[in-house]
Write an enzyme that holds these catalytic residues in place. Sequence first.
Site, mmCIF file in Angstrom:
data_model
loop_
_atom_site.group_PDB
_atom_site.id
_atom_site.type_symbol
_atom_site.label_atom_id
_atom_site.label_comp_id
_atom_site.label_asym_id
_atom_site.label_seq_id
_atom_site.Cartn_x
_atom_site.Cartn_y
_atom_site.Cartn_z
ATOM 1 N N THR A 1 0.859 -1.183 0.000
ATOM 2 C CA THR A 1 0.000 0.000 0.000
ATOM 3 C C THR A 1 0.897 1.235 0.000
ATOM 4 O O THR A 1 2.029 1.201 0.470
ATOM 5 C CB THR A 1 -0.960 0.004 1.204
ATOM 6 O OG1 THR A 1 -0.200 -0.077 2.408
ATOM 7 C CG2 THR A 1 -1.932 -1.176 1.134
ATOM 8 N N LEU B 1 1.401 4.341 1.443
ATOM 9 C CA LEU B 1 2.094 4.925 2.597
ATOM 10 C C LEU B 1 2.988 3.899 3.286
ATOM 11 O O LEU B 1 4.111 4.211 3.689
ATOM 12 C CB LEU B 1 1.082 5.521 3.575
ATOM 13 C CG LEU B 1 1.623 6.406 4.687
ATOM 14 C CD1 LEU B 1 2.437 7.571 4.131
ATOM 15 C CD2 LEU B 1 0.467 6.935 5.542
ATOM 16 N N CYS B 2 2.512 2.666 3.395
ATOM 17 C CA CYS B 2 3.306 1.607 4.031
ATOM 18 C C CYS B 2 4.566 1.311 3.220
ATOM 19 O O CYS B 2 5.656 1.170 3.763
ATOM 20 C CB CYS B 2 2.488 0.327 4.160
ATOM 21 S SG CYS B 2 0.991 0.469 5.145
ATOM 22 N N ASN B 3 4.401 1.224 1.920
ATOM 23 C CA ASN B 3 5.487 0.852 1.022
ATOM 24 C C ASN B 3 6.456 2.002 0.751
ATOM 25 O O ASN B 3 7.668 1.802 0.701
ATOM 26 C CB ASN B 3 4.890 0.360 -0.299
ATOM 27 C CG ASN B 3 5.901 -0.317 -1.173
ATOM 28 O OD1 ASN B 3 6.454 -1.340 -0.800
ATOM 29 N ND2 ASN B 3 6.146 0.251 -2.341
ATOM 30 N N MET C 1 7.599 1.612 6.066
ATOM 31 C CA MET C 1 8.610 0.552 6.181
ATOM 32 C C MET C 1 10.018 1.013 5.807
ATOM 33 O O MET C 1 10.974 0.656 6.501
ATOM 34 C CB MET C 1 8.204 -0.660 5.343
ATOM 35 C CG MET C 1 7.353 -1.655 6.102
ATOM 36 S SD MET C 1 8.165 -2.344 7.563
ATOM 37 C CE MET C 1 9.440 -3.319 6.795
#
EC number: 1.11.1.27
Length: 170
Positions: free
Chosen positions: A52, A54-56, A60
């Site tokens: 996703t 923001l996560c990617n 992270m």
Amino acid sequence: MEYIGQTLPDITVYEFAGGEDTSIAIGPLAWRLPDLAFKKKVLVIGLPGAFTSLCNGTHMPGFLDHYQDFLDLGFDELWCIAVNDAFVMHAWGQSLGVNGRVRMLSDGSAEFVRAMDVTLDLTDKGMGVRSDRFAMVLENGVITFFVREEPGLLQMSDADTILSRLQNQE
């Protein structure tokens, strides 16, 4: 829910096993969270989902950039938990260049996030029940630090903020 001082729920999560070639994978290994955290200091990062935006793109990568800083604070391991299967978590870790720095753990049925009451319902966006964005510190399976984001935000659980807060606790 008050998290500090609580022990991890006895939930099973999954981790890809078998090396980089997924065609010869052993398959997902099942781990009971209390066993996985036994006698360790662990930073757990909870995210809505692999790949996703923001996560990617932000969340992270910050933890990968500061990996050594967290080890210098005495952490034994960093875990990323998301409501994805172990194969997706592994593929995501490969794409990010995790290379063993963060354990990519699958909570594919959202058992852990339900037990911890950190769910995010994205059904109306076609994604089902996911994890809220959070970070916690475990010491021998006991939660000693916990932050949870409001949906859609990344202000308290990003690597820079977590690192600063933990450094200031020393």
